[in-house]
Design a protein around this motif. Structure first.
Motif, PDB file in Angstrom:
ATOM      1  N   THR A   1       6.026  30.013  -0.407  1.00 53.91           N
ATOM      2  CA  THR A   1       5.789  30.803  -0.441  1.00 53.91           C
ATOM      3  C   THR A   1       5.847  31.304   0.608  1.00 53.91           C
ATOM      4  OG1 THR A   1       5.672  31.116  -3.036  1.00 53.91           O
ATOM      5  CG2 THR A   1       5.536  33.144  -1.006  1.00 53.91           C
ATOM      6  N   ALA A   2       4.437  30.486   1.101  1.00 55.57           N
ATOM      7  CA  ALA A   2       3.483  31.254   2.337  1.00 55.57           C
ATOM      8  C   ALA A   2       4.861  30.381   3.665  1.00 55.57           C
ATOM      9  CB  ALA A   2       2.476  30.214   2.625  1.00 55.57           C
ATOM     10  N   LEU A   3       4.966  28.931   3.697  1.00 51.13           N
ATOM     11  CA  LEU A   3       6.615  28.516   4.106  1.00 51.13           C
ATOM     12  C   LEU A   3       7.730  29.926   3.943  1.00 51.13           C
ATOM     13  CD1 LEU A   3       6.362  24.700   2.980  1.00 51.13           C
ATOM     14  CD2 LEU A   3       5.848  25.453   5.032  1.00 51.13           C
ATOM     15  N   HIS A   4       8.129  30.126   3.476  1.00 55.40           N
ATOM     16  CA  HIS A   4       9.379  30.772   2.729  1.00 55.40           C
ATOM     17  C   HIS A   4       8.923  32.208   3.657  1.00 55.40           C
ATOM     18  CE1 HIS A   4      13.063  33.353   2.024  1.00 55.40           C
ATOM     19  NE2 HIS A   4      11.847  34.472   1.827  1.00 55.40           N
ATOM     20  N   VAL A   5       7.750  33.162   3.586  1.00 56.23           N
ATOM     21  CA  VAL A   5       7.610  34.045   4.500  1.00 56.23           C
ATOM     22  C   VAL A   5       7.506  34.058   6.286  1.00 56.23           C
ATOM     23  CG1 VAL A   5       5.794  35.883   4.325  1.00 56.23           C
ATOM     24  CG2 VAL A   5       6.826  34.834   2.194  1.00 56.23           C
ATOM     25  N   ALA A   6       6.168  32.994   6.590  1.00 56.12           N
ATOM     26  CA  ALA A   6       6.562  32.240   7.648  1.00 56.12           C
ATOM     27  C   ALA A   6       7.542  31.931   8.511  1.00 56.12           C
ATOM     28  CB  ALA A   6       5.448  31.229   7.844  1.00 56.12           C
ATOM     29  N   ARG A   7       8.973  31.636   7.895  1.00 54.23           N
ATOM     30  CA  ARG A   7      10.153  31.456   8.765  1.00 54.23           C
ATOM     31  C   ARG A   7      10.412  32.929   8.373  1.00 54.23           C
ATOM     32  NH1 ARG A   7      10.018  26.977   4.408  1.00 54.23           N
ATOM     33  NH2 ARG A   7       9.711  25.083   5.620  1.00 54.23           N
ATOM     34  N   GLN A   8      10.531  33.586   7.524  1.00 57.93           N
ATOM     35  CA  GLN A   8      11.042  34.964   7.539  1.00 57.93           C
ATOM     36  C   GLN A   8      10.441  36.056   9.000  1.00 57.93           C
ATOM     37  OE1 GLN A   8      10.185  36.985   3.742  1.00 57.93           O
ATOM     38  NE2 GLN A   8      12.722  36.851   3.197  1.00 57.93           N
ATOM     39  N   GLN A   9       8.756  35.746   8.890  1.00 54.90           N
ATOM     40  CA  GLN A   9       8.537  36.213   9.915  1.00 54.90           C
ATOM     41  C   GLN A   9       8.779  35.413  11.635  1.00 54.90           C
ATOM     42  OE1 GLN A   9       4.301  36.354   9.311  1.00 54.90           O
ATOM     43  NE2 GLN A   9       4.151  37.832   7.289  1.00 54.90           N
ATOM     44  N   MET A  10       8.660  34.454  11.455  1.00 55.39           N
ATOM     45  CA  MET A  10       9.408  33.899  13.437  1.00 55.39           C
ATOM     46  C   MET A  10      10.150  34.611  12.873  1.00 55.39           C
ATOM     47  SD  MET A  10       7.919  29.904  12.826  1.00 55.39           S
ATOM     48  CE  MET A  10       8.416  29.950  11.027  1.00 55.39           C
ATOM     49  N   ALA A  11      11.870  34.114  12.153  1.00 50.17           N
ATOM     50  CA  ALA A  11      13.203  35.118  11.916  1.00 50.17           C
ATOM     51  C   ALA A  11      12.791  36.567  13.254  1.00 50.17           C
ATOM     52  CB  ALA A  11      13.898  34.903  11.275  1.00 50.17           C
ATOM     53  N   GLU A  12      12.244  36.936  12.600  1.00 47.01           N
ATOM     54  CA  GLU A  12      11.975  38.747  12.450  1.00 47.01           C
ATOM     55  C   GLU A  12      11.746  39.354  13.862  1.00 47.01           C
ATOM     56  OE1 GLU A  12      12.398  42.730  12.707  1.00 47.01           O
ATOM     57  OE2 GLU A  12      13.927  41.608  10.844  1.00 47.01           O
ATOM     58  N   ALA A  13      10.754  38.046  14.277  1.00 43.71           N
ATOM     59  CA  ALA A  13      10.191  38.472  15.778  1.00 43.71           C
ATOM     60  C   ALA A  13      11.530  37.880  16.473  1.00 43.71           C
ATOM     61  CB  ALA A  13       9.044  36.707  15.737  1.00 43.71           C
ATOM     62  N   MET A  14      11.574  36.409  16.515  1.00 46.67           N
ATOM     63  CA  MET A  14      12.957  36.143  16.891  1.00 46.67           C
ATOM     64  C   MET A  14      14.053  37.550  17.513  1.00 46.67           C
ATOM     65  SD  MET A  14      12.145  32.873  18.652  1.00 46.67           S
ATOM     66  CE  MET A  14      13.768  32.854  19.091  1.00 46.67           C
ATOM     67  N   ARG A  15      14.392  38.071  16.488  1.00 48.23           N
ATOM     68  CA  ARG A  15      15.350  39.783  16.185  1.00 48.23           C
ATOM     69  C   ARG A  15      15.406  40.422  17.262  1.00 48.23           C
ATOM     70  NH1 ARG A  15      16.575  37.391  11.197  1.00 48.23           N
ATOM     71  NH2 ARG A  15      14.765  38.942  10.319  1.00 48.23           N
ATOM     72  N   ARG A  16      13.847  40.606  17.537  1.00 47.96           N
ATOM     73  CA  ARG A  16      12.744  41.557  18.001  1.00 47.96           C
ATOM     74  C   ARG A  16      12.707  41.294  19.486  1.00 47.96           C
ATOM     75  NH1 ARG A  16       7.772  42.858  14.716  1.00 47.96           N
ATOM     76  NH2 ARG A  16       7.481  41.131  14.761  1.00 47.96           N
ATOM     77  N   ARG A  17      12.943  40.043  19.707  1.00 48.74           N
ATOM     78  CA  ARG A  17      12.753  39.909  21.093  1.00 48.74           C
ATOM     79  C   ARG A  17      13.872  39.414  22.001  1.00 48.74           C
ATOM     80  NH1 ARG A  17       9.970  33.817  21.988  1.00 48.74           N
ATOM     81  NH2 ARG A  17      10.959  34.243  23.727  1.00 48.74           N
ATOM     82  N   GLN A  18      15.461  39.533  20.911  1.00 53.42           N
ATOM     83  CA  GLN A  18      16.946  39.615  21.596  1.00 53.42           C
ATOM     84  C   GLN A  18      17.172  40.680  21.750  1.00 53.42           C
ATOM     85  OE1 GLN A  18      18.692  36.841  20.937  1.00 53.42           O
ATOM     86  NE2 GLN A  18      17.548  35.396  20.005  1.00 53.42           N
TER      87      GLN A  18
END
Length: 72
Positions: free
Chosen positions: A51-68
């Protein structure tokens, strides 16, 4: 949300240690994986590694989307 580079490093560490533990079954690797899992779970507000790996990947993807920049 945790700092994305920190999340990335922890995700990579957990995945590497999990693979290593499947091969060597050493107490040292198990302890290191437990420590990394605990930290990742704290940062993601979860209780299990998967679960932690899944949530971390989601958070990293969201951070990337916000930077774009917005592309219309």
């Amino acid at each position: 949300m945790a700092y994305p580079p920190h999340l990335r490093e922890l995700v990579e560490r957990c995945e590497t240690l999990r693979r290593r533990l499947a091969v060597d079954h050493s107490a040292e690797t198990a302890r290191r994986l437990e420590d990394a899992t605990h930290t990742l779970c704290l940062l993601t507000g979860t209780r299990r590694l998967d679960t932690a790996l899944h949530v971390a990947r989601q958070q990293m993807a969201e951070a990337m989307r916000r930077r774009q920049p917005n592309q219309h």
